[in-house]
Design a protein around this motif. Sequence first.
Motif, mmCIF file in Angstrom:
data_model
loop_
_atom_site.group_PDB
_atom_site.id
_atom_site.type_symbol
_atom_site.label_atom_id
_atom_site.label_comp_id
_atom_site.label_asym_id
_atom_site.label_seq_id
_atom_site.Cartn_x
_atom_site.Cartn_y
_atom_site.Cartn_z
ATOM 1 N N ARG A 250 8.166 -7.299 1.459
ATOM 2 C CA ARG A 250 8.490 -8.455 2.310
ATOM 3 C C ARG A 250 8.244 -9.777 1.625
ATOM 4 O O ARG A 250 8.898 -10.767 1.929
ATOM 5 N N LEU A 251 7.245 -9.833 0.744
ATOM 6 C CA LEU A 251 6.842 -11.118 0.138
ATOM 7 C C LEU A 251 7.880 -11.586 -0.881
ATOM 8 O O LEU A 251 8.403 -10.784 -1.656
ATOM 9 N N PRO A 252 8.150 -12.899 -0.894
ATOM 10 C CA PRO A 252 9.058 -13.432 -1.911
ATOM 11 C C PRO A 252 8.409 -13.392 -3.289
ATOM 12 O O PRO A 252 7.187 -13.518 -3.421
ATOM 13 N N ARG A 253 9.204 -13.246 -4.300
ATOM 14 C CA ARG A 253 8.651 -13.167 -5.673
ATOM 15 C C ARG A 253 8.905 -14.409 -6.435
ATOM 16 O O ARG A 253 9.702 -15.136 -6.471
ATOM 17 N N VAL B 72 -1.686 5.888 4.388
ATOM 18 C CA VAL B 72 -1.363 4.766 5.282
ATOM 19 C C VAL B 72 -1.526 3.445 4.544
ATOM 20 O O VAL B 72 -0.668 2.555 4.631
ATOM 21 N N TRP B 73 -2.616 3.282 3.806
ATOM 22 C CA TRP B 73 -2.859 2.033 3.073
ATOM 23 C C TRP B 73 -1.758 1.788 2.047
ATOM 24 O O TRP B 73 -1.216 0.680 1.960
ATOM 25 N N ASN B 74 -1.395 2.806 1.265
ATOM 26 C CA ASN B 74 -0.384 2.626 0.227
ATOM 27 C C ASN B 74 0.979 2.289 0.820
ATOM 28 O O ASN B 74 1.701 1.445 0.282
ATOM 29 N N ARG B 75 1.350 2.918 1.920
ATOM 30 C CA ARG B 75 2.632 2.603 2.561
ATOM 31 C C ARG B 75 2.628 1.191 3.143
ATOM 32 O O ARG B 75 3.620 0.469 3.053
ATOM 33 N N THR B 76 1.516 0.795 3.741
ATOM 34 C CA THR B 76 1.409 -0.559 4.282
ATOM 35 C C THR B 76 1.486 -1.582 3.161
ATOM 36 O O THR B 76 2.180 -2.600 3.274
ATOM 37 N N LEU B 77 0.797 -1.335 2.077
ATOM 38 C CA LEU B 77 0.808 -2.244 0.935
ATOM 39 C C LEU B 77 2.212 -2.353 0.340
ATOM 40 O O LEU B 77 2.675 -3.452 0.016
ATOM 41 N N ALA B 78 2.908 -1.234 0.211
ATOM 42 C CA ALA B 78 4.274 -1.248 -0.331
ATOM 43 C C ALA B 78 5.206 -2.042 0.581
ATOM 44 O O ALA B 78 6.036 -2.833 0.096
ATOM 45 N N ALA B 79 5.074 -1.857 1.890
ATOM 46 C CA ALA B 79 5.917 -2.593 2.829
ATOM 47 C C ALA B 79 5.618 -4.091 2.758
ATOM 48 O O ALA B 79 6.535 -4.924 2.804
ATOM 49 N N ARG B 80 4.371 -4.452 2.639
ATOM 50 C CA ARG B 80 4.002 -5.860 2.566
ATOM 51 C C ARG B 80 4.520 -6.500 1.282
ATOM 52 O O ARG B 80 5.030 -7.610 1.289
ATOM 53 N N ARG B 81 4.398 -5.773 0.176
ATOM 54 C CA ARG B 81 4.887 -6.299 -1.103
ATOM 55 C C ARG B 81 6.403 -6.451 -1.088
ATOM 56 O O ARG B 81 6.936 -7.365 -1.706
#
Length: 53
Positions: free
Chosen positions: A50-53, A39-48
């Motif tokens: 979304r964020l602009p680079r 769950v943590w890894n999927r949430t982190l991947a989704a958040r990353r």
Amino acid sequence: MTVRCGVTGSVRTAYRCRAYPTPEQVAVLNRTFGCVRVVWNRTLAARRARLPR
């Protein structure tokens, strides 16, 4: 499960605890923490994603 806790220092600012789970409890804990990692890894991947680079 056996839990032992001790206070360090003269002021109660930190506690050290050690758990001694049974083999059955170890299996449940391993499965639970494995699910939490997914769950943590999927949430982190989704958040990353979304964020602009």
